[in-house]
Scaffold this motif. Structure first.
Motif, PDB file in Angstrom:
ATOM      1  N   LYS A   1      44.341  43.199  37.694  1.00 30.86           N
ATOM      2  CA  LYS A   1      42.508  42.596  38.068  1.00 30.86           C
ATOM      3  C   LYS A   1      42.775  41.898  38.852  1.00 30.86           C
ATOM      4  CE  LYS A   1      43.080  45.117  33.392  1.00 30.86           C
ATOM      5  NZ  LYS A   1      42.649  44.803  31.956  1.00 30.86           N
ATOM      6  N   ASN A   2      43.267  41.535  40.180  1.00 30.36           N
ATOM      7  CA  ASN A   2      42.750  40.557  41.660  1.00 30.36           C
ATOM      8  C   ASN A   2      43.024  39.322  40.633  1.00 30.36           C
ATOM      9  OD1 ASN A   2      41.774  40.238  44.096  1.00 30.36           O
ATOM     10  ND2 ASN A   2      39.624  40.286  43.077  1.00 30.36           N
ATOM     11  N   ARG A   3      44.026  39.219  39.932  1.00 33.21           N
ATOM     12  CA  ARG A   3      44.153  37.594  39.620  1.00 33.21           C
ATOM     13  C   ARG A   3      45.662  36.875  40.227  1.00 33.21           C
ATOM     14  NH1 ARG A   3      45.201  39.508  33.054  1.00 33.21           N
ATOM     15  NH2 ARG A   3      42.825  40.039  32.931  1.00 33.21           N
TER      16      ARG A   3
ATOM     17  N   GLU B   1      47.255  35.159  42.953  1.00 35.55           N
ATOM     18  CA  GLU B   1      46.062  34.482  43.963  1.00 35.55           C
ATOM     19  C   GLU B   1      46.720  34.837  45.757  1.00 35.55           C
ATOM     20  OE1 GLU B   1      47.703  30.185  43.459  1.00 35.55           O
ATOM     21  OE2 GLU B   1      46.639  29.748  41.472  1.00 35.55           O
TER      22      GLU B   1
END
Length: 415
Positions: free
Chosen positions: A218-220, A222
């Motif tokens: 979920k695009n977490r 970095e």
């Protein structure tokens, strides 16, 4: 003149064996009988004790029973709250089974072990004195305890299942655990399920693997590309599993992953229920940095009425955060063990809470570091246990005074 009746009850799943003693009794009981361990049985016990009270006019009645988990709960609640024995002064005492065992050994050689004898020993312990705090009923805390103990049970099951999953994961990809800080994260579990073998992971293009990580993470992340590269590196350096074992390992892992996800969902549900229950109970434990509703609930539910403990030392011993002494003459052991008795649920939540507090409160940060630097063996476990023992003093003070904790620094974190 005092004329008490001592009623010892040996609890089992099907029946309760009762022994009644008085101050005039030596070895001959005033009355012995058995009743079923259900509602009609407890009502029969009330009638039998009431008949004895009418005949002998007792000044007080003391009931004693061993704390045998769920089997003793209903009996204690009914004796304390719902039954009328014709005597105004009645008290109920719940004994740790090990206490009765030690009392038996200290006073009777070659004591028999059966239900009738055990009921007599419990009544004799009531008669001998040195009794614990009487049983008291706090329905909100009892309800909370059911939830916190359920969480404890699920956490233990999650640890066992996770350890089993790790054994199969090592067979499939031995260096996989070097990639993710949390091997049980949703993204990590998706990778375990999404690729049948490490060859499949090795062959997938880097950009596709990066997209996979972005989607399931979920695009977490970095730097998802760096994670993908580390995963590729782990695949290259891992052992290769024989093809004949590949399907079996995948099936075993898929089974464990389903169980783990179910347990994780149950933990989320329990966390919400525990937080909702705690909101209705006045307390200040969650004012300590690092202690949130879960740990506060676990500690509070197991302690119950703080007034039953005369000091923080008694509370620590109740939790099993005390150490045995090994000394004879000029010899004193340098290493001693924690006592085996104690409430394992309370000890668990105190140690887990201490592990959080020592990361957020400067006083506990310093204390943990000091204790960890002392021994050569078991440094972390010993330091954490001692930090939990220090936390007991604070917990005892906050529950006694109902004051908010005023930290000297650190950030509060909900756990």
């Amino acid at each position: 003149m005092s004329n008490p009746l001592y009623v010892g009850i040996d609890i089992s799943s099907k029946q309760n064996v009762v022994c009644c003693l008085t101050n005039d009794s030596e070895k001959q009981a005033l009355s012995r009988f058995s009743v079923c361990n259900n509602r009609p049985g407890i009502m029969e016990l009330q009638n039998r004790i009431h008949q004895l009270e009418q005949k002998h006019n007792f000044s007080k009645i003391l009931f004693g029973l061993e704390h045998t988990g769920c089997y003793s709960t209903h009996a204690a609640v009914y004796l304390h709250q719902h039954l009328n024995f014709g005597c105004q002064d009645t008290k109920v005492y719940m004994f740790n089974p090990s206490l009765i065992k030690q009392f038996k050994k200290a006073n009777f050689l070659d004591a028999p072990k059966n239900d009738r004898a055990d009921a007599w020993y419990i009544a004799s312990k009531l008669k001998a004195g040195h009794l614990p705090h009487p049983f008291s009923l706090n329905e909100p805390l009892m309800a909370l305890q059911r939830l916190t103990r359920a969480r404890y049970h699920i956490m233990k099951a999650l640890v066992r299942e996770s350890n089993f999953l790790m054994t199969n994961l090592y067979l499939k990809c031995s260096d996989y655990t070097l990639v993710f800080d949390n091997t049980l994260s949703a993204t990590s579990l998706a990778i375990m399920e999404g690729f049948d073998s490490i060859e499949a992971l090795a062959e997938i293009p880097l950009d596709e693997l990066t997209e996979f990580l972005i989607e399931h993470g979920k695009n977490r992340f970095e730097d998802p590309t760096a994670v993908a590269k580390n995963l590729k590196k782990a695949v290259r350096s891992s052992y290769r599993l024989p093809k004949s074992m590949n399907d079996s390992v995948n099936l075993a892992m898929a089974s464990s992953i389903r169980v783990i996800r179910t347990l994780q969902e149950q933990l989320k549900s329990l966390k919400k229920a525990i937080s909702d229950h705690l909101a209705a109970i006045p307390q200040t434990l969650d004012s300590v940095p690092g202690i949130g509703p879960i740990f506060a609930s676990g500690i509070l539910a197991e302690i119950g009425d703080i007034n039953q403990f005369a000091s923080h030392k008694q509370l620590a011993k109740f939790a099993g955060l005390a150490w045995t002494e090994n000394q004879s003459g000029d010899f004193t052991a340098s290493q001693t063990r924690m006592i085996r008795s104690g409430n394992r649920f309370l000890r668990y939540y105190l140690i887990e809470a201490a592990n959080k507090v020592r990361m957020h409160d400067p006083v506990y940060v310093e204390y943990y570091a000091k204790k960890k630097a002392e021994p050569k063996q078991f440094a972390h476990k010993r330091a954490l246990a001692l930090t939990a023992r220090k936390l007991v003093r604070l917990v005892y003070h906050l529950l006694k005074t109902n004051q908010l904790y005023q930290p000297k620094g650190g950030n509060r974190q909900i756990s």
